[in-house]
Write a protein that holds these residues in place. Structure first.
Motif, PDB file in Angstrom:
ATOM      1  N   SER A  22      47.329  44.184  39.772  1.00  0.00           N
ATOM      2  CA  SER A  22      47.117  43.845  38.161  1.00  0.00           C
ATOM      3  C   SER A  22      47.745  44.471  37.691  1.00  0.00           C
ATOM      4  CB  SER A  22      45.340  43.954  38.549  1.00  0.00           C
ATOM      5  OG  SER A  22      45.584  43.721  37.046  1.00  0.00           O
ATOM      6  N   TYR A  23      48.662  44.147  36.814  1.00  0.00           N
ATOM      7  CA  TYR A  23      49.650  45.073  36.697  1.00  0.00           C
ATOM      8  C   TYR A  23      48.689  45.839  35.310  1.00  0.00           C
ATOM      9  CZ  TYR A  23      53.487  47.569  33.430  1.00  0.00           C
ATOM     10  OH  TYR A  23      54.490  48.445  32.988  1.00  0.00           O
ATOM     11  N   ASN A 134      46.328  36.036  32.062  1.00  0.00           N
ATOM     12  CA  ASN A 134      48.080  37.465  31.699  1.00  0.00           C
ATOM     13  C   ASN A 134      48.090  37.953  33.483  1.00  0.00           C
ATOM     14  OD1 ASN A 134      48.107  40.691  31.255  1.00  0.00           O
ATOM     15  ND2 ASN A 134      48.560  40.095  29.938  1.00  0.00           N
ATOM     16  N   LYS A 135      47.080  36.961  34.041  1.00  0.00           N
ATOM     17  CA  LYS A 135      47.814  37.440  35.314  1.00  0.00           C
ATOM     18  C   LYS A 135      47.236  36.526  36.176  1.00  0.00           C
ATOM     19  CE  LYS A 135      48.275  41.602  35.568  1.00  0.00           C
ATOM     20  NZ  LYS A 135      48.283  41.736  33.653  1.00  0.00           N
ATOM     21  N   ARG A 214      45.070  42.006  27.433  1.00  0.00           N
ATOM     22  CA  ARG A 214      45.027  41.267  27.929  1.00  0.00           C
ATOM     23  C   ARG A 214      43.713  40.344  26.683  1.00  0.00           C
ATOM     24  NH1 ARG A 214      43.720  42.503  33.938  1.00  0.00           N
ATOM     25  NH2 ARG A 214      45.590  44.438  34.741  1.00  0.00           N
TER      26      ARG A 214
END
Length: 448
Positions: A22-23, A134-135, A214
């Protein structure tokens, strides 16, 4: 009509691991490749659920997702039985396999957005699963989340379910982690506060420069339309882009609200003084709205992120007061602990704190608030909920026994090449669906 807010906590899945996927989530990145302990993680979460139940609160359980996600690995070209798929995929791309094993659905604050019936034009409780686009590892969740929500809230007379928003980044939606509700009582019309990180279409609005925003404005607006929210029950506020770049990946890392209390950091929102005035103007309750603004001089943004002070839960007790449910990291941080002591002695409804050991979740970037999805229900709506997902003493013991039976106490990177982990995980969830009476929510496809 009397209403209650039910916290549906996510059960940590049997493949809980630290992959650093998770950036923008500092804790997740810092603990990448560490050993994880799935059994300890699920039991820590269950202990928090039991403590809330023992306080007289209605506590629910949200099942984990089936992991690894064999279906997506097959879509990516890996063939054969489930065991063969895992073996081929791990040899080709171990990081991809760990992503497909991710137990991130434990953080049910990201499961979706919920609007209580008091706020909606049709008088129903509305649910929209978050697309989490987003991930990659989280983008695998929306379909199963929707099936779980329908299995839990399975009465069309009271509940309305919506398909998650389009997967394109323009409509990035992270669920209740960027949504809170303020109001005098859970059963009365409230103000739903939607906090977005950036606009997808309006380039004139500020946005973070280091980490991604996000939640988009457009996604929040779409949720309001889908949920048929009364105009007076919705307010859009932009998160401060600067704190997103400091690791505040969701609003619930920098602010938390409950009933007539909003606890937020001094730097939580863009143009904060104006944002707080908007909230005050939109608040429709008769009770005093308590905005507890934590000064940077007392708690830095870094301390807020490392302790997850604002990712604590605020819950209403039967005596009219509120409890702050905080992780041990808040107690161990001198600045944060001092502020908590000051806050509970001040003139506001929050008059006590209880600390919990949630180390396994915290090391992966989620605190007490991340682990729960809040659903306000009146009595007929509560009676329509699948009763098997409501915690009681016997259910708690049943789930502890289930976890002790099926979960490992240590996972490392090499374990994800072990086909036995897949079988153990699927067997555990097959039994769990019976305990929680969920039906066919997991599309198992073990054969090619």
């Amino acid at each position: 009509m009397k209403s209650v807010e039910v916290n549906f906590d996510g059960l940590v899945g049997p493949t809980h691991n630290y992959a650093g996927l998770s950036y923008g989530n500092v804790a997740s990145l810092n603990n990448a490749a560490s050993y994880s302990n799935p059994k300890e993680a699920v039991l820590q979460g269950l202990a928090k659920m039991k403590a809330m139940h023992d306080l007289g609160l209605t506590q629910g359980v949200f099942a984990p997702h089936a992991r690894p996600d064999i279906n997506v690995l097959r879509r990516l070209g890996f063939t054969g039985t489930a065991e063969q798929v895992i073996s081929k995929a791990f040899k080709a791309d171990p990081v991809l396999v760990r992503a497909c094993y991710s137990a991130s659905s434990m953080w049910t604050a990201n499961a979706g957005t919920v609007s209580p019936s008091a706020d909606t034009l049709d008088g129903k409780v509305h649910f929209t699963a978050a697309n989490l686009n987003n991930k990659f590892h989280r983008s695998l969740e929306p379909q199963t989340t929707t099936r779980l929500l329908k299995a839990m809230f399975n009465n069309d007379d009271y509940f309305s379910h919506h398909t998650h928003l389009p997967d394109q980044g323009f409509f990035g939606d992270e669920g209740a982690a960027n949504h809170t509700r303020l109001g005098d009582e859970h059963g009365e019309q409230g103000l739903e506060l939607f906090v977005y990180g950036a606009s997808a279409f309006n380039s004139a609005l500020p946005k973070p420069s280091k980490f991604p925003a996000r939640q988009t404005l457009e996604a929040s607006q779409a949720i309001c339309r889908l949920h048929q929210l009364k105009p007076s029950s919705q307010l859009m506020i932009q998160q401060n882009p600067d704190v997103i770049d400091q690791g505040v990946f969701h609003n619930d890392v920098i602010a938390v609200g409950n009933a007539n209390v909003l606890l937020c950091h001094q730097q939580a929102f863009l143009n904060q003084s104006h944002a707080l005035q908007q909230i005050k103007n939109a608040y429709m309750g008769n009770k005093t709205l308590h905005i507890i603004e934590v000064p940077t001089a007392k708690v830095s943004v870094q301390d807020a992120v490392t302790s997850y002070l604002f990712n604590s839960q605020l819950v209403s007790l039967k005596n009219g007061k509120m409890l702050l449910v905080a992780p041990h990291e808040c107690k161990n941080n001198q600045a944060v602990n001092s502020y908590i002591e000051e806050m509970i002695m001040a003139d506001n409804p929050v008059d006590q704190v209880q600390f919990f050991d949630l180390k396994q979740s915290m090391q992966n970037g989620g605190g007490p608030a991340c682990l729960r999805l809040r659903v306000a229900l009146n009595q007929p709506e509560l009676a329509a909920v699948n009763p098997a997902v409501i915690l009681n003493d016997s259910k708690y013991q049943q789930l502890c026994d289930w976890a002790n039976k099926h979960y490992r106490d240590k996972l490392s990177n090499d374990d994800f090449a072990d086909p036995n982990l897949l079988i153990e995980s699927y067997n555990a969830l097959d039994e769990l669906t019976q305990h929680l009476e969920l039906g066919a929510v997991y599309p198992f496809q073990l054969e090619g």
